[in-house]
Write a protein that holds these residues in place. Sequence first.
Motif, PDB file in Angstrom:
ATOM      1  N   ALA A 188      28.120  34.218   6.836  1.00 13.80           N
ATOM      2  CA  ALA A 188      26.682  34.174   7.066  1.00 13.80           C
ATOM      3  C   ALA A 188      26.242  32.726   7.152  1.00 13.80           C
ATOM      4  O   ALA A 188      26.731  31.873   6.409  1.00 13.80           O
ATOM      5  CB  ALA A 188      25.944  34.876   5.926  1.00 13.80           C
ATOM      6  N   LEU A 197      31.818  36.178   3.962  1.00 10.89           N
ATOM      7  CA  LEU A 197      31.874  37.568   3.534  1.00 10.89           C
ATOM      8  C   LEU A 197      33.333  37.960   3.332  1.00 10.89           C
ATOM      9  O   LEU A 197      33.664  38.660   2.397  1.00 10.89           O
ATOM     10  CB  LEU A 197      31.200  38.474   4.562  1.00 10.89           C
ATOM     11  CG  LEU A 197      29.679  38.548   4.441  1.00 10.89           C
ATOM     12  CD1 LEU A 197      29.025  37.319   5.057  1.00 10.89           C
ATOM     13  CD2 LEU A 197      29.144  39.809   5.088  1.00 10.89           C
ATOM     14  N   GLN A 216      21.906  42.739  10.730  1.00 13.29           N
ATOM     15  CA  GLN A 216      22.506  41.529  10.193  1.00 13.29           C
ATOM     16  C   GLN A 216      23.435  40.894  11.219  1.00 13.29           C
ATOM     17  O   GLN A 216      24.384  41.530  11.669  1.00 13.29           O
ATOM     18  CB  GLN A 216      23.299  41.841   8.914  1.00 13.29           C
ATOM     19  CG  GLN A 216      22.456  42.491   7.840  1.00 13.29           C
ATOM     20  CD  GLN A 216      23.223  42.670   6.552  1.00 13.29           C
ATOM     21  OE1 GLN A 216      24.185  41.956   6.280  1.00 13.29           O
ATOM     22  NE2 GLN A 216      22.807  43.627   5.746  1.00 13.29           N
ATOM     23  N   ARG A 218      26.207  38.151  11.864  1.00  9.33           N
ATOM     24  CA  ARG A 218      27.196  37.389  11.113  1.00  9.33           C
ATOM     25  C   ARG A 218      28.132  36.698  12.093  1.00  9.33           C
ATOM     26  O   ARG A 218      28.426  37.228  13.167  1.00  9.33           O
ATOM     27  CB  ARG A 218      27.995  38.300  10.174  1.00  9.33           C
ATOM     28  CG  ARG A 218      27.139  38.940   9.068  1.00  9.33           C
ATOM     29  CD  ARG A 218      26.626  37.893   8.110  1.00  9.33           C
ATOM     30  NE  ARG A 218      25.853  38.455   7.019  1.00  9.33           N
ATOM     31  CZ  ARG A 218      24.548  38.431   6.937  1.00  9.33           C
ATOM     32  NH1 ARG A 218      23.838  37.917   7.943  1.00  9.33           N
ATOM     33  NH2 ARG A 218      23.910  38.932   5.897  1.00  9.33           N
ATOM     34  N   ASN A 219      28.624  35.535  11.738  1.00  9.01           N
ATOM     35  CA  ASN A 219      29.512  34.775  12.609  1.00  9.01           C
ATOM     36  C   ASN A 219      30.967  35.113  12.324  1.00  9.01           C
ATOM     37  O   ASN A 219      31.418  35.059  11.174  1.00  9.01           O
ATOM     38  CB  ASN A 219      29.302  33.266  12.404  1.00  9.01           C
ATOM     39  CG  ASN A 219      27.891  32.821  12.684  1.00  9.01           C
ATOM     40  OD1 ASN A 219      27.011  33.027  11.867  1.00  9.01           O
ATOM     41  ND2 ASN A 219      27.668  32.204  13.826  1.00  9.01           N
TER      42      ASN A 219
END
Length: 283
Positions: A188, A197, A216, A218-219
């Motif tokens: 994140a 994560l 959400q 997220r990368n």
Amino acid sequence: MKNPLKALAAALLAVGIWQGTPAEAQNIELNSGSGDIFFLYESELSRWHTVFRAKGTAGQPTTTGATGLTNPFLGYDGVLGNIVAANAGDTGDYIFDTLTVNLNVTDQLTVDGTDFFYSDANGHFQNPVATPDLGIRIRLREDEVAMGTGTNTALNQFDNFTFTVNTSLSTFNGNPLENTTAHVSLFADVLDSPVSLFNTAEDELTGTFNNIWTHQHRNFGFSEYGQYALVLDVQGVDGEHGDSNHQASINFNVIPEPSTLGLVLLGLGFGGLLRKKRLANVG
């Protein structure tokens, strides 16, 4: 920068998620703009759905640069599908056999001590977004009124949701991921300070999503150019319906940006000329 030969070895990025979709489902290829992967749980039949959502503006053509958006996901009791104009920015849900995302990456970020090439995901890292923005929607709740099973407008089926990277089944360039030097991360962007994560470099294999009914982004991070075939064990934890497991296979083939690739090719060509000249001098 990583080994240029590894960079040249990968020509495409494929993200495939197999979860028992119908044979007529299409192969979707995301080339630009943004899109979401949806994980949905249908409690009445105790089954999971994994779908792709194109993005854009209500009433306007999608801004998602993708092919194969031809087989709509129509939803099920309590969960809407094939949204076109109901919400600004959501232009349609589609089922698929394979989801392909073409990522051209050059920039890196250090996450927990490891350098990762990263995918844009509505974060602060790069503006304008250069690579496709792939979000994660985990809408693990249903409308009880629409289902006719209760009086609440929404039922959260689980308390939270987890991803666990199965490193024994996942591969990098065809080899078991756990036997290679490559690593993957999902993190994140918190005010430009990435928070993992999961991160295989740190043997942190499970990431938890607590706000499971939200949108959400997220990368995804990759330590090397190449082909990643990730197997994720996903689980809805506790809550109204108890634990429920699902498995998704997500394959990434990460390549450098065209400008970087051009420099690599130029460098290899120049090196070849120097080698040829040295051999001629020796002769």
